[in-house]
Scaffold this motif. Structure first.
Motif, mmCIF file in Angstrom:
data_model
loop_
_atom_site.group_PDB
_atom_site.id
_atom_site.type_symbol
_atom_site.label_atom_id
_atom_site.label_comp_id
_atom_site.label_asym_id
_atom_site.label_seq_id
_atom_site.Cartn_x
_atom_site.Cartn_y
_atom_site.Cartn_z
ATOM 1 N N TRP A 1 0.859 -1.189 0.000
ATOM 2 C CA TRP A 1 0.000 0.000 0.000
ATOM 3 C C TRP A 1 0.891 1.234 0.000
ATOM 4 N N VAL A 2 0.797 2.037 -1.059
ATOM 5 C CA VAL A 2 1.731 3.134 -1.277
ATOM 6 C C VAL A 2 0.989 4.469 -1.321
ATOM 7 N N ASP A 3 1.565 5.482 -0.665
ATOM 8 C CA ASP A 3 1.014 6.834 -0.725
ATOM 9 C C ASP A 3 2.147 7.826 -0.512
ATOM 10 N N SER A 4 1.994 9.022 -1.086
ATOM 11 C CA SER A 4 3.011 10.064 -0.895
ATOM 12 C C SER A 4 2.859 10.765 0.451
ATOM 13 N N ARG A 5 1.745 10.508 1.142
ATOM 14 C CA ARG A 5 1.488 11.132 2.445
ATOM 15 C C ARG A 5 1.720 10.092 3.540
ATOM 16 N N ASP A 6 2.762 10.244 4.278
ATOM 17 C CA ASP A 6 3.148 9.236 5.266
ATOM 18 C C ASP A 6 2.113 9.083 6.368
#
Length: 265
Positions: free
Chosen positions: A140-145
């Motif tokens: 699961w990948v997102d630019s918002r940690d």
């Protein structure tokens, strides 16, 4: 909860027997490699249910209790088992304990198909919950940690990537990809990265983008402007989800998309 992780946690305190479908012949409930862990009280996973599983559970508990040393069993799914599939299943049994956890995790998780989910919004959160018990290893990948919730299902790997499309380069081969970030700009960047990887390695069997026909028409033109051919662009699935499910609730979309992904296996 991912049954594998649940079983391995329990294995830290309780011994078990792994029951694995070694080979099959004819019509049977589950295929080779299907496994379950049997404890003295209870079990995790399933090899198909019915009387076949009942017999397997009974034999596993005999092995666990030291009342037999037989580690292989052939079951013919005919009238004697009350199952009319007509096939045959070869089962193998293995005693395991906490020290076998790492090996078992590797062994059992290799049966799961890698899946990269880009986007931690409402649909992404619903999808993670829907996908967790299914045969996918979810990244699961997102630019918002800060976007990932505290109650991520066991077995789901969360990754902060900025820029988000950088994560595409090291996805596992044969990964399924779902794109639903918080912005259309990020979505487009991820799509471009996936198309470049398909051009170079051709190892992403399914790349799905959430959105309407209008969004996809806009994306298609932008991809053409970046030099991608019509054949390359056709590798992207948009909208996503099996046809005929029209609900827009995140949980409904999650079910439709999960069903579509299962069709790719």
């Amino acid at each position: 909860m991912n049954w594998i992780e649940k079983a391995l946690k329990r294995l830290n305190t309780d011994k078990a027997v792994v029951v694995r479908v070694q080979a099959v012949q004819g019509s049977v409930p589950r295929g080779p490699g299907t496994s379950m862990l049997v404890f003295a009280h209870g079990e995790e996973g399933t090899i198909g249910g019915g009387h076949l599983e009942f017999q397997a559970l009974a034999h596993a508990r005999l092995l666990l209790a030291g009342q037999t040393e037989q580690t292989a069993l052939r079951q013919v799914l005919g009238p004697s088992l009350g199952q009319c599939c007509g096939g045959a299943v070869d089962l193998v049994f293995e005693r395991v304990s906490g020290g076998d956890g790492a090996r078992l995790r590797t062994q059992l998780m290799t049966l799961r198909t890698p899946l990269a989910l880009f986007g931690g919004g409402h649909v992404g959160k619903a999808l993670v919950k829907t996908l967790a018990p299914l045969p996918f290893a979810v990244r699961w990948v997102d630019s918002r940690d800060e976007i990932f919730p505290a109650d991520v299902p066991d077995g789901v790997e969360c990754e902060h990537s900025n820029p988000v499309q950088a994560a595409v380069a090291d996805l596992a081969p044969d990964s399924r990809v779902l794109i639903m970030s918080f912005s259309h700009a990020e979505d487009l960047d991820i799509v471009v990265a996936c198309l470049k990887r398909l051009r170079e390695r051709n190892d992403l069997p399914f790349v799905g983008l959430i959105g309407s026909q209008t969004k996809w028409a806009t994306f298609r033109h932008r991809l053409e402007d970046r030099g991608f051919t019509a054949e390359e662009i056709s590798r992207i699935t948009c909208p996503i989800g099996v046809p005929g499910i029209t609900g827009k609730e995140p949980e409904v979309i999650a079910v439709a998309v999960a069903a579509q992904l299962l069709q790719t296996l």
